[in-house]
Design a protein around this motif. Structure first.
Motif, PDB file in Angstrom:
ATOM      1  N   UNK A 132      -5.456 -18.682  51.572  1.00  0.00           N
ATOM      2  CA  UNK A 132      -6.737 -19.231  51.140  1.00  0.00           C
ATOM      3  C   UNK A 132      -7.615 -18.141  50.539  1.00  0.00           C
ATOM      4  N   UNK A 133      -8.747 -18.574  49.994  1.00  0.00           N
ATOM      5  CA  UNK A 133      -9.712 -17.616  49.445  1.00  0.00           C
ATOM      6  C   UNK A 133     -10.396 -16.810  50.540  1.00  0.00           C
ATOM      7  N   UNK A 134     -10.075 -17.091  51.789  1.00  0.00           N
ATOM      8  CA  UNK A 134     -10.657 -16.365  52.926  1.00  0.00           C
ATOM      9  C   UNK A 134      -9.671 -15.340  53.491  1.00  0.00           C
ATOM     10  N   UNK A 135      -8.560 -15.149  52.779  1.00  0.00           N
ATOM     11  CA  UNK A 135      -7.610 -14.113  53.164  1.00  0.00           C
ATOM     12  C   UNK A 135      -6.682 -14.496  54.291  1.00  0.00           C
ATOM     13  N   UNK A 136      -6.507 -15.799  54.533  1.00  0.00           N
ATOM     14  CA  UNK A 136      -5.671 -16.244  55.642  1.00  0.00           C
ATOM     15  C   UNK A 136      -4.887 -17.467  55.210  1.00  0.00           C
ATOM     16  N   UNK A 137      -3.631 -17.541  55.645  1.00  0.00           N
ATOM     17  CA  UNK A 137      -2.798 -18.711  55.405  1.00  0.00           C
ATOM     18  C   UNK A 137      -2.547 -19.435  56.718  1.00  0.00           C
ATOM     19  N   UNK A 138      -1.964 -20.628  56.628  1.00  0.00           N
ATOM     20  CA  UNK A 138      -1.601 -21.421  57.807  1.00  0.00           C
ATOM     21  C   UNK A 138      -2.766 -21.559  58.786  1.00  0.00           C
ATOM     22  N   UNK A 139      -3.939 -21.855  58.248  1.00  0.00           N
ATOM     23  CA  UNK A 139      -5.143 -21.915  59.077  1.00  0.00           C
ATOM     24  C   UNK A 139      -5.027 -23.018  60.121  1.00  0.00           C
ATOM     25  N   UNK A 140      -4.654 -24.220  59.695  1.00  0.00           N
ATOM     26  CA  UNK A 140      -4.592 -25.341  60.624  1.00  0.00           C
ATOM     27  C   UNK A 140      -3.501 -25.219  61.658  1.00  0.00           C
ATOM     28  N   UNK A 141      -2.317 -24.789  61.253  1.00  0.00           N
ATOM     29  CA  UNK A 141      -1.225 -24.660  62.223  1.00  0.00           C
ATOM     30  C   UNK A 141      -1.477 -23.501  63.183  1.00  0.00           C
ATOM     31  N   UNK A 142      -2.156 -22.451  62.719  1.00  0.00           N
ATOM     32  CA  UNK A 142      -2.549 -21.391  63.653  1.00  0.00           C
ATOM     33  C   UNK A 142      -3.441 -21.967  64.753  1.00  0.00           C
ATOM     34  N   UNK A 143      -4.378 -22.830  64.343  1.00  0.00           N
ATOM     35  CA  UNK A 143      -5.283 -23.412  65.337  1.00  0.00           C
ATOM     36  C   UNK A 143      -4.524 -24.282  66.326  1.00  0.00           C
ATOM     37  N   UNK A 144      -3.571 -25.061  65.843  1.00  0.00           N
ATOM     38  CA  UNK A 144      -2.790 -25.908  66.751  1.00  0.00           C
ATOM     39  C   UNK A 144      -1.971 -25.078  67.728  1.00  0.00           C
ATOM     40  N   UNK A 145      -1.610 -23.865  67.316  1.00  0.00           N
ATOM     41  CA  UNK A 145      -0.876 -22.962  68.198  1.00  0.00           C
ATOM     42  C   UNK A 145      -1.803 -22.091  69.043  1.00  0.00           C
ATOM     43  N   UNK A 146      -3.119 -22.246  68.882  1.00  0.00           N
ATOM     44  CA  UNK A 146      -4.069 -21.427  69.633  1.00  0.00           C
ATOM     45  C   UNK A 146      -4.170 -20.012  69.127  1.00  0.00           C
ATOM     46  N   UNK A 147      -3.845 -19.792  67.851  1.00  0.00           N
ATOM     47  CA  UNK A 147      -3.786 -18.439  67.299  1.00  0.00           C
ATOM     48  C   UNK A 147      -4.820 -18.195  66.209  1.00  0.00           C
TER      49      UNK A 147
END
Length: 421
Positions: A132-147
């Motif tokens: 993303x433009x915020x320098x991070x990928x897999x934002x939603x799946x990271x959240x689902x994994x608690x990461x």
């Protein structure tokens, strides 16, 4: 178990994929960047498709979009299917959306046939899988994994907006982010175009992914001394550009050597090279490179990164420069796909007369993070000439339908398994 009566509607899948593709920046097809108005328009379109299929629609606090089909046993955990609908700039129509629409078609087929599973099934459009433009990928799946950490929420994007504020802007609620972590997922399946040529060249219907590579992005900065390109003798130069070039060569040659030596799937790319002052008649004073190193085996990847770090020091010494910086920008560990789910995919494909082979994924996917919380597996389908992240990305309608059939068969088999003691 015979399931010949379960018919995937290939034309419905294709119509939806082409319909979603129309929601794009016309000047840069097919662009639907996360957190943009076009992304939101795509999400609104998808909500409508979920609702038409009789699914209960919701956003979680991380702004992941779900459509839920209830099961007959409320005590059983959820079978989760899906991918993402955001794109890279000027991306394609299939990377991500094919997995979401295929997942939707699985539940629509169950609905059409009047079949209810014991497990609930959810279709997910994960937020911002692409960088993303915020320098991070897999934002939603990271959240689902608690990461998805509080530090990540403070990453800044265009105009200084925080990632956390952007998530809230598209319907999330980061004050309740902990609630996005899932502990009720029985299995996760993701369909994706291969983004490679193995399936197409071998004329194989589907790929069953063995694992998703780990990815380390490493930044190295060399400092030398600027000098006149015509008057500084070669033996007296402190050329940071030469140091960077030697390390670029080392990275490429070492990755190939590791792969040739049977150390599993290993690749490396130096996609960023910056010189200063970047003038044709000036010896470069500084050089910055960013290396993307990937491997299926975590120990191999860690050892490779250590070799790159050591080589950068050695090269700095040989070129009379200074390695000013060597820092890991991001690290994602390899993720193995679940053997039991892989077996179900293979069995289901064979039952429908589809050919399959096992292969690794050299790209990152939401499945890598969701494998931290549940058994996960991926189905690859062929794409033309392996092209992806480009407007001419292409997969045949029949190829996507075949992958959807394999996923449906795996879901049916998983749901029919006897409960564990």
């Amino acid at each position: 178990m015979s399931s010949r009566g379960f018919g995937i509607d290939e034309s419905r899948i294709w119509s939806d994929l082409m319909g979603l593709a129309e929601i794009t920046d016309p000047a840069r097809p097919y662009t639907r960047r996360s957190f943009t108005p076009l992304f939101q328009a795509g999400r609104d379109w998808l909500r409508g498709r979920f609702a038409e299929a009789g699914l209960a629609v919701r956003l979680d606090p991380a702004a992941n979009l779900f459509g839920r089909l209830a099961g007959t046993d409320p005590t059983l955990p959820t079978i989760l299917l899906g991918s993402h609908t955001d794109s890279v700039p000027s991306g394609g129509r299939f990377d991500g959306p094919a997995g979401v629409i295929a997942a939707l078609e699985v539940v629509r087929t169950l609905q059409d046939d009047g079949r209810r599973l014991r497990h609930p099934v959810e279709v997910v459009d994960c937020l911002a899988e692409e960088p993303s433009d915020y320098g991070l990928s897999c934002v939603g799946s990271r959240a689902m994994a608690g990461l998805l950490t509080s530090e990540m929420l403070d990453y800044k994007g265009p105009g200084g907006e925080r990632l956390g504020d952007a998530i809230d802007r598209v319907g999330g609620d980061t004050t309740r982010l902990a609630e996005a972590k899932r502990s009720d997922v029985a299995a996760f399946l993701e369909l994706h175009i291969e983004q490679g040529v193995v399936l197409e060249r071998s004329r194989t219907d589907i790929g069953i992914v063995t694992g998703i590579v780990g990815i380390v992005r490493l930044e190295i900065v060399f400092e030398g001394e600027a000098a006149h390109a015509g008057t500084m003798p070669m033996a007296m130069r402190r050329d940071a550009g030469v140091a960077a070039a030697r390390l670029v060569t080392f990275v490429s040659e070492r990755a190939r050597a590791l792969a040739d030596a049977g150390r599993g799937y290993v690749v490396a790319t130096t996609g960023v090279v910056e010189l200063a002052p970047n003038a044709i008649n000036v010896v470069p004073q500084s050089a910055r490179i960013v290396v993307d190193a990937r491997a299926e085996n975590g120990a191999v990847l860690d050892a490779f990164v250590a070799e790159i770090e050591a080589a950068s020091l050695r090269i700095a010494d040989e070129t009379n420069t200074v390695r000013e910086r060597c820092a890991v920008l991001s690290r994602a560990t390899p993720a193995a796909c679940d053997p039991a789910l892989r077996a179900l995919l293979a069995e289901g494909a064979a039952a429908r007369g589809l050919t399959s082979l096992s292969l690794p994924s050299g790209a990152g996917h939401d499945a890598a993070f969701l494998s931290r919380i549940a058994p996960a597996a991926m189905v690859f389908v062929p794409c033309r000439e392996g092209r992806s992240h480009a407007p001419d990305e292409w997969a045949e309608p029949g190829a996507i339908a075949a992958g959807t059939v394999a996923m449906l068969e795996a879901v049916l088999r998983f749901d029919a398994r006897p409960p564990k003691d």
